[in-house]
Scaffold this motif. Sequence first.
Motif, PDB file in Angstrom:
ATOM      1  N   MET A  16       0.821  -1.208   0.000  1.00  0.00           N
ATOM      2  CA  MET A  16       0.000   0.000   0.000  1.00  0.00           C
ATOM      3  C   MET A  16       0.860   1.265   0.000  1.00  0.00           C
ATOM      4  O   MET A  16       0.516   2.264  -0.633  1.00  0.00           O
ATOM      5  CB  MET A  16      -0.925   0.009   1.219  1.00  0.00           C
ATOM      6  N   THR A  20       0.771   4.048  -2.924  1.00  0.00           N
ATOM      7  CA  THR A  20       0.513   5.462  -2.674  1.00  0.00           C
ATOM      8  C   THR A  20       1.567   6.335  -3.347  1.00  0.00           C
ATOM      9  O   THR A  20       1.249   7.392  -3.911  1.00  0.00           O
ATOM     10  CB  THR A  20       0.502   5.735  -1.152  1.00  0.00           C
ATOM     11  N   PHE A 340      -0.452   0.659   7.655  1.00  0.00           N
ATOM     12  CA  PHE A 340      -0.992   0.649   6.291  1.00  0.00           C
ATOM     13  C   PHE A 340      -1.624  -0.699   5.968  1.00  0.00           C
ATOM     14  O   PHE A 340      -2.603  -0.766   5.210  1.00  0.00           O
ATOM     15  CB  PHE A 340       0.120   0.951   5.275  1.00  0.00           C
ATOM     16  N   ASN A 343      -5.461  -1.400   7.296  1.00  0.00           N
ATOM     17  CA  ASN A 343      -6.538  -0.564   6.751  1.00  0.00           C
ATOM     18  C   ASN A 343      -6.316  -0.274   5.266  1.00  0.00           C
ATOM     19  O   ASN A 343      -6.368   0.891   4.830  1.00  0.00           O
ATOM     20  CB  ASN A 343      -6.638   0.756   7.526  1.00  0.00           C
ATOM     21  N   VAL A 347      -7.040   3.367   2.847  1.00  0.00           N
ATOM     22  CA  VAL A 347      -5.989   4.088   2.132  1.00  0.00           C
ATOM     23  C   VAL A 347      -6.333   4.206   0.654  1.00  0.00           C
ATOM     24  O   VAL A 347      -6.273   5.307   0.071  1.00  0.00           O
ATOM     25  CB  VAL A 347      -4.623   3.393   2.306  1.00  0.00           C
ATOM     26  N   SER A 351      -7.700   7.825  -0.427  1.00  0.00           N
ATOM     27  CA  SER A 351      -6.630   8.559  -1.111  1.00  0.00           C
ATOM     28  C   SER A 351      -7.100   8.977  -2.496  1.00  0.00           C
ATOM     29  O   SER A 351      -6.775  10.067  -2.979  1.00  0.00           O
ATOM     30  CB  SER A 351      -5.355   7.711  -1.195  1.00  0.00           C
ATOM     31  N   TRP A 406      -0.920  10.578   4.706  1.00  0.00           N
ATOM     32  CA  TRP A 406      -1.651   9.358   5.019  1.00  0.00           C
ATOM     33  C   TRP A 406      -1.058   8.648   6.228  1.00  0.00           C
ATOM     34  O   TRP A 406      -1.785   8.009   6.994  1.00  0.00           O
ATOM     35  CB  TRP A 406      -1.706   8.436   3.801  1.00  0.00           C
ATOM     36  N   SER A 407       0.230   8.799   6.430  1.00  0.00           N
ATOM     37  CA  SER A 407       0.852   8.219   7.619  1.00  0.00           C
ATOM     38  C   SER A 407       0.274   8.846   8.887  1.00  0.00           C
ATOM     39  O   SER A 407      -0.021   8.150   9.863  1.00  0.00           O
ATOM     40  CB  SER A 407       2.366   8.428   7.581  1.00  0.00           C
ATOM     41  N   LEU A 410      -3.213   7.500   9.480  1.00  0.00           N
ATOM     42  CA  LEU A 410      -3.217   6.106   9.931  1.00  0.00           C
ATOM     43  C   LEU A 410      -2.656   5.952  11.342  1.00  0.00           C
ATOM     44  O   LEU A 410      -3.031   5.012  12.050  1.00  0.00           O
ATOM     45  CB  LEU A 410      -2.425   5.240   8.948  1.00  0.00           C
TER      46      LEU A 410
END
Length: 422
Positions: A16, A20, A340, A343, A347, A351, A406-407, A410
């Motif tokens: 993932m 990304t 990551f 989930n 993502v 995203s 995104w980090s 999460l």
Amino acid sequence: MKQRLVSLDVLRGFTMILMTIVNNPGDWEHVYAPLLHAEWHGCTPTDLVFPTFLFIVGVSVVLASPDQSSDGIILQRILTRTLRIFCLGLFLSFFSRIHFGGLEDAALLGFRLAITAIVVVTLFGNYDKNWQFWIVVIMFITMIILAFGGFKDFESVRIPGVLQRIAVVYLIVSLLYWRTGWVTQAIVGVAVLLIYWAIMTLIPVPGIGEPNLEKGTNLAAWLDNFLLPGHLWATSKTWDPEGILSTLPAVGTGIAGLLTGQLLRLDIVQSRKALYLLAGGLAGIIIGFLWNFVFPLNKALWTSSFVLYAAGWALLCLALLLYIIDIKGYGGWTTFFVMFGVNPMVVFFFSGILIRILNVVKVANPTNPSEQMNLVPYLYQYQIVPRFESPYNASLTYALLYLLLWSLILIVLYRRKLVFRV
């Protein structure tokens, strides 16, 4: 609740993360070669991302399957999850085309976000209730009617896609695992690869002539355009990299994961499992590479050689992670990847939605304040590019900043132990 296999979560998380990065460069004209798909025949690290995820889908079907449930409940779960994943993929295609009356700009964006909220509530969460299944069925039928019912906004909406292929593969491998043993599954896996090879290399292409594997003129491209004219990948318009015929060998990728999952559930020592994974990985890479000379590695066509080659690399990575994390116990470094990995649908779906939202937001153009431009190109062109001499580094930095965003999201979900299933 079944105990999670950390090495599998890490592999899924790594997949993932790479997805990304490769899906969100600042500038598609300036991307380092390993982060691009092969132009046609061939295979780059980026080409391995999707098949690795499909492989993990097959593994997860085994590891997450209930030990005891009635046939009716199992079938309903399979069908509901299939439709949920498929609808999520369709909605990504629909989002930017949704209109209502004369709504524009902020009002239109608000309306789209309201529809998205309804979709999210419907498609994420518990799906054991019978009424939830029928709601998903209605949602699926509604989107199909909008796509094929002559509605102008949706007359060219893309029907195939990554999540749609995942849904179809999940459906088939789940039914196989539910109703057959590993021997039958292996036979089906080999059969689909051989049948696809024969179809693509022996059957003439209507209106074109001899069988071929070239871009846009092969049998898979013809079938896509014949069955889904106007509803294909925007870049090509006449064929789709997640098209109909090429989904057949993608099932082989899922079956490879299915067989791996059953190996992981065997009552044998972990070191032997790692050894079997290693042997299977090497075999897949070697056979796939050799088959490549007559049926080239090609991600867009998802050739049979590509299935074996990609599955081989997935097996090797899983063997290495199983050895390091689950056998040797060196797992202190895994949290970032596990975040990551637990989930993945959050993502992938959000995203995609977030980028679409940001592309709607307007800001003043610094070079011409009387004009407006989309927020995403503004951030890249005026906030990132000027800070780098190399456009390749600027493009990669944009992707890494999006990964950082995104980090942070999460981290919040992970600390609150929030895992969202589809």
